[in-house]
Write an enzyme that holds these catalytic residues in place. Structure first.
Site, PDB file in Angstrom:
ATOM      1  N   ILE A   1      35.617  37.420  38.770  1.00 41.45           N
ATOM      2  CA  ILE A   1      36.571  36.726  37.915  1.00 41.45           C
ATOM      3  C   ILE A   1      35.899  35.601  37.143  1.00 41.45           C
ATOM      4  CG2 ILE A   1      38.617  35.248  37.962  1.00 41.45           C
ATOM      5  CD1 ILE A   1      39.595  36.961  40.354  1.00 41.45           C
TER       6      ILE A   1
ATOM      7  N   ASP B   1      25.484  24.098  44.717  1.00 46.37           N
ATOM      8  CA  ASP B   1      26.361  24.222  45.873  1.00 46.37           C
ATOM      9  C   ASP B   1      27.492  23.229  45.671  1.00 46.37           C
ATOM     10  OD1 ASP B   1      27.685  24.157  48.281  1.00 46.37           O
ATOM     11  OD2 ASP B   1      25.893  23.881  49.516  1.00 46.37           O
TER      12      ASP B   1
ATOM     13  N   ASN C   1      36.600  28.227  40.275  1.00 44.69           N
ATOM     14  CA  ASN C   1      36.760  29.609  40.726  1.00 44.69           C
ATOM     15  C   ASN C   1      35.950  29.929  41.979  1.00 44.69           C
ATOM     16  OD1 ASN C   1      37.234  32.649  40.338  1.00 44.69           O
ATOM     17  ND2 ASN C   1      35.014  32.503  40.130  1.00 44.69           N
TER      18      ASN C   1
ATOM     19  N   SER D   1      44.887  31.867  45.428  1.00 44.28           N
ATOM     20  CA  SER D   1      45.037  33.267  45.817  1.00 44.28           C
ATOM     21  C   SER D   1      46.481  33.498  46.210  1.00 44.28           C
ATOM     22  CB  SER D   1      44.127  33.591  47.008  1.00 44.28           C
ATOM     23  OG  SER D   1      44.454  34.843  47.586  1.00 44.28           O
TER      24      SER D   1
ATOM     25  N   TYR E   1      41.006  31.221  55.155  1.00 44.29           N
ATOM     26  CA  TYR E   1      41.047  31.490  53.722  1.00 44.29           C
ATOM     27  C   TYR E   1      42.409  31.146  53.127  1.00 44.29           C
ATOM     28  CZ  TYR E   1      40.799  34.093  49.324  1.00 44.29           C
ATOM     29  OH  TYR E   1      40.835  34.446  48.000  1.00 44.29           O
TER      30      TYR E   1
ATOM     31  N   LYS F   1      43.412  28.080  50.420  1.00 43.23           N
ATOM     32  CA  LYS F   1      43.998  28.349  49.110  1.00 43.23           C
ATOM     33  C   LYS F   1      45.362  27.679  48.952  1.00 43.23           C
ATOM     34  CE  LYS F   1      40.653  30.792  47.372  1.00 43.23           C
ATOM     35  NZ  LYS F   1      39.856  30.274  46.236  1.00 43.23           N
TER      36      LYS F   1
ATOM     37  N   VAL G   1      42.835  42.393  43.343  1.00 42.08           N
ATOM     38  CA  VAL G   1      42.071  42.616  42.107  1.00 42.08           C
ATOM     39  C   VAL G   1      40.916  43.562  42.410  1.00 42.08           C
ATOM     40  CG1 VAL G   1      40.669  41.516  40.320  1.00 42.08           C
ATOM     41  CG2 VAL G   1      42.683  40.342  41.217  1.00 42.08           C
TER      42      VAL G   1
END
Length: 252
Positions: free
Chosen positions: A15, A56, A83, A134, A147, A151, A180
């Site tokens: 992306i 980083d 992103n 997400s 995760y 998000k 995606v």
């Protein structure tokens, strides 16, 4: 120094790279940022109007140096696309603290640090931030405790940014992609998983990297000049569908 300039993190692939290419086609200069220096250099090689900077984003000193380098190169920073992110899929009871902290360091700390470093430049250009969360930050799922939580935090951080920075003319919005067709998804999603996703998505398909890039570019642009503090789920109707869609389709 009059050409609008965007920083896109996680820009070596997926992306991020699709967004960089779209912004270039719309007349922006783009600084491509990624931890993977080798892949980043390969991605940047055929592109014109780009600066590739390995970084980083969880390291405050590296972020400061990257921001200074981009500002010196472009003379201005008008947009930031946060992103870059990492994923981990394991049960809650098997998620150790080291894994939790690794996910948070990139997905949340990186967004915080990069945004903070760029704010002085965005104040001068009355620019915009687009954070990439997400669908996992909007709805819970198995195996995504670190995760999904990271998000969800990015979504709230976006709202904090919008509220605090609005008086400076800085807009902050969030795109929450659904499933995606990235290389990672193609590698880890079995045919059964893909079929299950299709059944749960109103549009009955995965999205593309280019489609997510269009949403990002819109929110970054002047066309979205009165939009801030919003979360756009670019997910084909995945969040809206709820339960029962597969059964309804089969009944039809």
């Amino acid at each position: 120094m009059t050409t609008k300039t965007a920083i896109v993190t996680g820009a070596a692939r997926g992306i991020g790279l699709a967004t960089a290419r779209l912004l270039l086609s719309q007349g922006w200069q783009v600084a491509l940022i990624d931890l993977d220096a080798e892949t980043l250099a390969e991605a940047a090689l055929p592109l014109q109007g780009v600066l590739a900077v390995p970084c980083d984003i969880s390291d405050e000193a590296q972020v400061a140096a990257m921001t200074a380098r981009v500002a010196a190169w472009a003379g201005r920073i008008d947009g930031l696309v946060n992103n870059a992110g990492v994923a981990d899929f394991r049960p809650l009871e098997q998620t150790d603290l080291a894994t939790w902290r690794r996910i948070m360091a990139t997905n949340l700390d990186g967004v915080f640090l990069t945004s903070q470093a760029v704010i002085p430049h965005l104040k001068r250009t009355r620019g915009a931030i687009v954070n990439i969360a997400s669908i996992s930050g909007l709805r819970a799922s198995t195996l995504r405790v670190a995760y999904g939580t990271s998000k969800a935090a990015v979504i709230h951080l976006t709202r904090q940014q919008a509220v605090e920075l609005g008086e400076h003319g800085i807009r902050a919005n969030c795109v929450a992609p659904g499933p995606v067709d990235t290389k990672l998804a193609l590698a880890v999603h079995s045919p059964a998983i893909r079929a299950a996703y299709h059944d749960a998505i109103a549009l009955n398909r995965y999205g593309t990297e280019a489609e997510i890039a269009e949403a990002i570019a819109f929110l970054l642009s002047d066309r979205a000049s009165y939009i801030t503090g919003q979360v756009l789920a670019a997910d084909g109707g995945f969040e809206a569908a709820g339960v029962g869609l597969p059964a309804l389709r089969q009944g039809r």
